[in-house]
Design an enzyme around this catalytic site. Structure first.
Site, PDB file in Angstrom:
ATOM      1  CD  GLU A 150       2.119  -4.220   9.346  1.00  0.00           C
ATOM      2  OE1 GLU A 150       3.273  -4.314   9.790  1.00  0.00           O
ATOM      3  OE2 GLU A 150       1.855  -4.063   8.152  1.00  0.00           O
ATOM      4  CD1 TRP A 161       0.884  -0.375   3.004  1.00  0.00           C
ATOM      5  CD2 TRP A 161      -0.645   1.150   3.558  1.00  0.00           C
ATOM      6  NE1 TRP A 161       1.206   0.076   4.260  1.00  0.00           N
ATOM      7  CE2 TRP A 161       0.274   1.024   4.629  1.00  0.00           C
ATOM      8  CE3 TRP A 161      -1.703   2.044   3.688  1.00  0.00           C
ATOM      9  CZ2 TRP A 161       0.174   1.769   5.797  1.00  0.00           C
ATOM     10  CZ3 TRP A 161      -1.798   2.777   4.862  1.00  0.00           C
ATOM     11  CH2 TRP A 161      -0.872   2.641   5.897  1.00  0.00           C
ATOM     12  CG  ASP A 162       4.879   0.921   1.517  1.00  0.00           C
ATOM     13  OD1 ASP A 162       3.972   0.317   2.094  1.00  0.00           O
ATOM     14  OD2 ASP A 162       6.062   0.870   1.873  1.00  0.00           O
ATOM     15  CE  LYS A 206       6.027  -2.356  12.165  1.00  0.00           C
ATOM     16  NZ  LYS A 206       5.974  -3.441  11.178  1.00  0.00           N
ATOM     17  CD  GLN A 207       2.393   1.080   9.899  1.00  0.00           C
ATOM     18  OE1 GLN A 207       3.280   0.259  10.079  1.00  0.00           O
ATOM     19  NE2 GLN A 207       1.885   1.329   8.714  1.00  0.00           N
TER      20      GLN A 207
END
Length: 929
Positions: free
Chosen positions: A581, A452-453, A693-694
């Site tokens: 994640e 998806w980046d 995580k993000q």
């Protein structure tokens, strides 16, 4: 006193004492070379105050600030993994890591071709229906970079040689990496060695390498051994005994030997089966076919040797009679050599130029690819090296004219910004319909996969500055739609479900909880399509390819979600994973729901537009996809009633239905040696906590910012920021943007700096595996969406700037439809200039501004947004109460172990499914591992 001690001693001297500087090698100066000179003090930061920020991980004595280049003044073998990555040259199709030309010691020798991969069966410890079955891994293609040098039969080995002077330079405007050094041989002779490497942006299949040697003040015998080596399967005499990645050795990797799921899979069985070995004159060719995927590749290399500027092959008579040149060729299945032997006269430059061509295909015979390589080289040899360099310069002039971001008065950040933008060009420019890998073609990290980046972090930059490249990347998704339909059917869904990680369009991640469960990939792709079409007006793409993706992804959401009846009907999406994640397989993930909502709305609107404006195309679409009239109503109802969770007590949007019920992880008191968490804690430990995580909810505040109030954004940011580890390189840039919007400018600048130096400073400890290309794209977003405050909700371009204190300004350009505007943000104004095309309308803090030909349109700014001084910590949220009356408390789990290292690593265990907590990955095991 050794070099490191000496440098530490020198760093304590006053910055204006430059008397110790080493003599620098002379650099080949070309016409028009106006490269900025490095700051001789090696300092960075505020030139006026001398305030030098820390934490960027860069030794400025070795890597001085140069706004248009990355310069290395000393070779440091301990940094080899990092420098191999950050000095890579690539064009989106071919990538050549910054290995030394001599091709000996390395962290990871690497030459990569976008999309060229091998497949292998994924072996799960326990099977289940619908698990990914076929792994895909990028292949390290035959290495044409190698030119080994012998002077008086002594080999030049950079890692052990006595070096008098050294400079390596990656020039962002020229697209060339050069190295200039002086070597003192064991016999006491001084030899200047200058090399350059160019991977062409204008010719997708071409690379040019130059290697020039000059014996200073003496004569010597000189041997060049130009090689084409299959490192994937062949054996190099410098391969480490334990067989480190791709024929390299272990020093300078930038990481320890602990299992790290961010690294790539490794093959043990043979990958490339030989098909062609050929030679003619100075040309050598090797061709292969991958054993399982059946892909084919050919690489051809031609050579031109010049002595004192005279071409040996074409004008041997012009050389001195005392110069005797001999050459021969060796040819084998995995190694081809062209060797040149000569007696070098004193102060007489000898240059070997290598012309390299790669061609790959999914099914074309290798012989045909060899013919294509020959045609590429024949055409390249018809022109001079200077012509190819001029063409590279012209391509990059156009790139920078459209894509540069100027950070006025911030030289170190300016250098980092341009390096990051250059990486985006190197990752995408000549993909020409292929995807854009998470590492581009700079390393083997993440197995060369697309995520998806591309759509969320890279395409905004490309859409608004290089729309043709953005179009090519989106077209790749359409080419894989049949595989996405099959994947959706396998998971009992209608429509199409695109793979979380892939090269060939099939799902390649073994751990479904952190991959397949990230259904939001469908909405991310649809979001990018809508953004691209709104910015460019490319209805041809929308009608012929984009519509299929929008319809099939909307169908997937409509089928995946379900209705819950109560006081008011609501639409829910369960059993999914959001961007975070560290939290998997949950119900009603906020990011997933708001992105699915947009996907459903966009698809319905697009179909209605097509039916009213292009009825014939609508009829063809309806027939092709068996589209029913009532589907649009279903999509609109689902979007309208999408459940958007909100907690009244805490005043935040829960990341998912159960997130706020968990214990809070106390990141403020988590030791650095326990980061990243994925390498020190079992997934189940992490899953039980509120720890991120993000950016997840915070990313939703950016992409769907028009769905949240300013107060909601502030409350959400302050809650989730203290829970975010930043263990993902994707996080800092998003946090910077939203921090700027809500007024936490200190944090915005902190995260901006982190994003700028993720790779240059190796802040995540895995730059050796390749560039974090999504973070590079995020840097454009952090400047344009963050500090300049640009948003594009519903196709409306608006600005609400947040220029950091002490900054002079930011300049950038945007392509909107067929127009290009220049934006210049200053402390007291923002100015828009129409550089080409028709008038453009934008908004500045709610007021419409029309940008027309002529003078710039200058809009005064009364302020740069609110500046909040509140320090955020875990105490910001602990002590508050959940809706059930229980207080939020924080703790840190006790560490009882760490991920095994060496032979016991899961990746080396036969049949292991891999580690789940990664950018994407649970790594899987290739054959023979």
């Amino acid at each position: 006193m050794n070099d490191d001690t000496m440098r530490q001693w020198v760093s304590t001297l006053p910055s204006d004492d430059n008397w110790f500087d080493e003599p620098r090698p002379r650099r080949a100066v070309e016409p028009g070379d106006d490269s900025s000179a490095p700051d001789p003090s090696g300092r960075h930061g505020d030139a006026a105050t001398g305030d030098v920020p820390d934490g960027d991980g860069i030794d400025r004595l070795n890597f001085p600030v140069d706004e248009w280049a990355l310069v290395e003044r000393h070779f440091d073998r301990d940094l080899q993994g990092r420098t191999e990555t950050i000095f890579t040259v690539a064009n989106g199709y071919i990538g050549m890591r910054g290995n030394s030309p001599e091709g000996r010691y390395a962290s990871e020798h690497g030459t990569y071709i976008n999309g060229f991969h091998e497949t292998w069966p994924i072996r799960h410890a326990e099977e289940a229906f619908g698990f990914a079955r076929v792994g895909q891994t990028i292949v390290n293609v035959p290495d044409a970079k190698i030119i080994r040098l012998y002077v008086d039969d002594e080999p030049f080995v950079l890692a052990t040689a006595e070096i008098e002077s050294y400079e390596r330079r990656l020039d962002f405007r020229k697209g060339i990496v050069t190295r200039d050094l002086v070597w003192r041989t064991p016999g006491g002779k001084r030899v200047r060695i200058y090399s350059s490497r160019l991977v062409s942006f204008s010719d997708r299949h071409l690379a040019l390498l130059e290697y020039e040697v000059e014996v200073l003040g003496d004569e010597a015998s000189v041997v060049f051994s130009s090689q084409l080596l299959n490192r994937q399967d062949g054996v190099d005499e410098y391969r480490s005994a334990k067989g480190s990645k791709n024929g390299g050795n272990s020093f300078g990797s930038g990481a320890d030997e602990r299992f790290d799921p961010r690294q790539a899979e490794q093959f043990v069985e043979r990958v490339l089966d030989p098909r062609i070995q050929d030679t003619s004159g100075d040309r050598i060719i090797l061709g292969y076919q991958t054993r399982n995927s059946g892909m084919t590749i050919a690489c051809a290399v031609d050579h031109r040797l010049t002595i004192n500027g005279v071409d040996v092959a074409s004008d041997l008579a012009a050389l001195d009679d005392t110069i005797d040149v001999a050459s021969d060729t060796e040819l084998a299945e995995d190694l081809a050599k062209r060797v040149y032997r000569m007696r070098a006269r004193a102060d007489t430059p000898i240059k070997l130029t290598k012309y390299v061509s790669y061609h790959t295909a999914s099914s074309v015979p290798t012989r045909e690819l060899a013919d294509r390589c020959n045609r590429t080289l024949d055409r390249a040899l018809d022109e001079t090296v200077e012509t190819h360099r001029a063409r590279q310069l012209a391509w990059l002039e156009q790139f920078w004219e459209s894509s540069d971001v100027v950070l006025r008065g911030q030289p170190d950040l300016q250098q980092a910004m341009r390096w990051n933008l250059f990486q985006l060009a190197q990752a995408s420019a000549r993909g020409d319909g292929l995807g854009i890998a998470a590492k581009g073609v700079t390393g083997s990290g993440y197995g060369g996969h697309y995520f998806w980046d591309t759509e969320v972090f890279m395409l905004p930059f490309l859409t608004y500055t290089q729309p043709q490249i953005a179009r090519n990347a989106l077209r790749f998704r359409h080419t894989t739609i049949d595989a996405a339909r099959e994947r959706a059917a396998e998971l009992n869904e209608r429509g199409a479900l695109f793979p979380w990680r892939t090269i060939n369009g099939e799902e390649s991640s073994a751990y479904y909880a952190a991959s397949t469960a990230q259904y939001h990939i469908d909405a991310d792709i649809s979001h990018a399509i809508a953004q691209y079409v709104a910015a460019t007006g490319d209805t041809f793409f929308l009608i012929n390819e984009g519509m299929d993706v929008l319809v099939e992804t909307a169908r997937m959401w409509s089928d995946l979600g379900f209705w819950r009846r109560g006081d008011a009907a609501s639409f829910h999406v369960h059993g999914v994973t959001g961007p975070d994640e560290y939290t998997t397989v949950v119900n009603d993930n906020l990011f997933t729901n708001v992105m699915a909502q947009e996907n459903l709305q966009i698809a319905a609107d697009a179909v209605e537009w097509l039916r009213s404006r292009h009825p014939d195309d609508y009829d063809r679409l309806a027939a092709r996809l068996d589209l029913r009239e009532d589907e649009l109503g279903e999509w609109r109802r689902a979007a309208r009633h999408m459940h958007i969770p909100y907690d009244e007590n805490l005043g935040v949007h829960p990341q998912d239905a159960s997130f706020l019920d968990k214990e809070v992880w106390d990141l403020d008191h988590t030791p650095d040696e326990q980061r990243p968490l994925l390498l020190h804690f079992h997934p189940l430990v992490i899953y039980r906590f509120q720890v991120i995580k993000q950016a997840d909810v915070v990313l939703a505040l950016l992409l769907r910012g028009d769905c949240f109030t300013a107060e909601e954004k502030l409350r959400n940011f302050e809650y989730y920021d203290v829970l975010t580890t930043g263990d993902s390189s994707l996080s800092a840039v998003v946090q910077s943007i939203v921090a700027a919007e809500v007024g936490h400018m200190r944090l915005a600048l902190k995260y901006f700096r982190h994003g700028a130096f993720v790779d240059l400073g190796d802040l995540h400890g895995n730059t050796n595996a390749g560039v974090h290309v999504a973070s590079a794209g995020g840097m454009w977003m952090a400047a344009v969406n963050g500090f300049a405050g640009m948003r594009d909700h519903r196709g409306i371009i608006s600005f609400d700037p947040r220029l950091p204190d002490g900054w002079q300004g930011i300049d950038f350009k945007l392509r909107l439809r067929d127009s290009r505007i220049r934006v210049e943000l200053r402390t007291e104004s923002i100015a828009f200039t129409l550089e080409s095309g028709d008038a453009v309308r934008v908004q500045v803090r709610g007021e419409t501004v029309t940008v027309e030909p002529g003078e710039p349109r200058i809009v005064p700014l009364a302020h740069q947004g609110e500046r909040r001084t509140r320090e955020l910590s875990i105490d910001t949220i602990t002590g508050a109460y959940r809706s059930d009356g229980s207080p939020l408390t924080a703790s840190v789990p006790v560490v009882t172990g760490a991920i095994p290292i060496g032979e016991s690593s899961p990746v080396m265990s036969h049949g292991a499914a891999g580690h789940p907590l990664d950018h994407s990955d649970a790594r899987s095991v290739p054959p023979g591992a």
